[in-house]
Write a protein that holds these residues in place. Structure first.
Motif, short mmCIF file in Angstrom:
data_model
loop_
_atom_site.label_atom_id
_atom_site.label_comp_id
_atom_site.label_asym_id
_atom_site.label_seq_id
_atom_site.Cartn_x
_atom_site.Cartn_y
_atom_site.Cartn_z
N ASN A 193 -10.17 2.02 7.90
CA ASN A 193 -10.13 0.65 7.38
C ASN A 193 -11.46 -0.02 7.67
OD1 ASN A 193 -7.34 0.78 6.62
ND2 ASN A 193 -6.82 0.49 8.78
N GLU A 196 -5.74 11.76 2.26
CA GLU A 196 -5.96 11.78 3.70
C GLU A 196 -6.69 10.51 4.08
OE1 GLU A 196 -8.55 14.34 6.85
OE2 GLU A 196 -7.47 15.46 5.29
N LYS A 197 -6.09 9.73 4.97
CA LYS A 197 -6.66 8.44 5.35
C LYS A 197 -7.93 8.65 6.16
CE LYS A 197 -5.53 3.97 7.30
NZ LYS A 197 -4.48 3.14 7.90
N GLU A 198 -8.97 7.87 5.79
CA GLU A 198 -10.25 7.94 6.48
C GLU A 198 -10.50 6.73 7.38
OE1 GLU A 198 -12.56 10.51 6.40
OE2 GLU A 198 -10.94 11.56 5.38
N LEU A 214 0.57 4.35 -2.66
CA LEU A 214 0.34 5.73 -2.22
C LEU A 214 1.47 6.65 -2.71
CD1 LEU A 214 -0.93 5.08 1.41
CD2 LEU A 214 -2.29 5.66 -0.61
N TYR A 266 -9.33 12.23 -1.49
CA TYR A 266 -8.23 12.78 -2.30
C TYR A 266 -8.59 14.12 -2.91
CZ TYR A 266 -10.38 11.42 -6.78
OH TYR A 266 -11.21 11.29 -7.87
N THR A 280 -8.97 0.01 2.64
CA THR A 280 -8.43 1.21 3.25
C THR A 280 -8.94 2.38 2.43
OG1 THR A 280 -6.44 -0.01 3.88
CG2 THR A 280 -6.35 2.39 4.04
N GLU A 281 -9.63 3.31 3.09
CA GLU A 281 -10.29 4.42 2.40
C GLU A 281 -9.55 5.74 2.65
OE1 GLU A 281 -14.56 6.78 2.58
OE2 GLU A 281 -14.42 4.78 3.43
N TYR A 282 -9.45 6.53 1.59
CA TYR A 282 -8.83 7.84 1.64
C TYR A 282 -9.75 8.84 0.95
CZ TYR A 282 -4.58 5.11 2.44
OH TYR A 282 -3.66 4.23 2.95
N ASN A 303 0.82 -1.22 0.00
CA ASN A 303 0.00 0.00 0.00
C ASN A 303 0.85 1.27 0.00
OD1 ASN A 303 -2.10 -1.75 0.06
ND2 ASN A 303 -2.94 -1.07 2.00
N GLU A 304 1.98 1.23 0.72
CA GLU A 304 2.85 2.41 0.77
C GLU A 304 3.39 2.76 -0.61
OE1 GLU A 304 3.16 4.46 3.38
OE2 GLU A 304 1.69 3.12 4.31
N TYR A 323 -9.95 4.04 -2.73
CA TYR A 323 -10.02 2.82 -1.93
C TYR A 323 -8.94 1.85 -2.39
CZ TYR A 323 -14.71 4.66 -1.21
OH TYR A 323 -15.78 5.47 -0.93
#
Length: 155
Positions: free
Chosen positions: A91, A87-89, A76, A104, A100-102, A72-73, A115
């Motif tokens: 899991n 910005e992470k929202e 990203l 953007y 994992t939701e962000y 994931n890193e 996602y």
């Protein structure tokens, strides 16, 4: 008697048209198939990417099958190098995926949700966004992506 058959025929014809409108279209990405959300159409598709737009072309959805073995890193990092601000929202589990939701912002022109969806070694990246900042869109639950993930099945 003739009127009864004519009336019955018309009723069956109307029912057939309505059933056709209700039937949802399915799509495939990689090893997965899913139901396309209501009011969305495929605008472009390859083996690894599906692009969808809503009927008024205001919202867009993209689903990417990540073929490379990326964590994931790394995903990203690649997105941020292209201009995404993330910005992470949180899991969660949706359907058969750990998600994992962000939120953007892409170059102050496109806003939405991103996602990263994992199922074992399989990974999909879904973006759902719109041009311009839309507070209602960003504050409401993402029913379209939830519907996709709930309908997603491995072939």
């Amino acid at each position: 008697m003739r009127f009864k058959y004519l009336f019955l025929s018309m009723l069956l014809l109307i029912l057939a048209f309505n059933m056709g409108a209700i039937a949802a279209e399915d799509a495939t990405i990689g090893d997965y198939s899913f139901t396309i959300p209501e009011d969305y159409n495929i605008t472009n598709q390859t083996d690894d990417v599906i692009l969808l737009e809503d009927s008024v072309q205001y919202y867009s959805l993209s689903i990417t099958d990540v073929k490379e073995n990326l964590d994931n890193e790394e995903i990203l990092k690649r997105l941020m190098s292209q201009g995404y601000e993330l910005e992470k929202e949180g899991n969660s589990t949706k359907g058969i995926f750990n998600v994992t939701e962000y939120t953007y912002n892409f170059k102050d022109a496109y806003y939405g949700f991103l996602y990263i969806c994992e199922n074992g070694d399989d990974k999909l990246v879904i973006t759902h966004g719109t041009a311009g900042e839309d507070e209602y869109f960003l504050s409401a639950p993402d029913f379209d992506v939830n519907d996709i993930l709930d309908s997603m099945e491995k072939n």
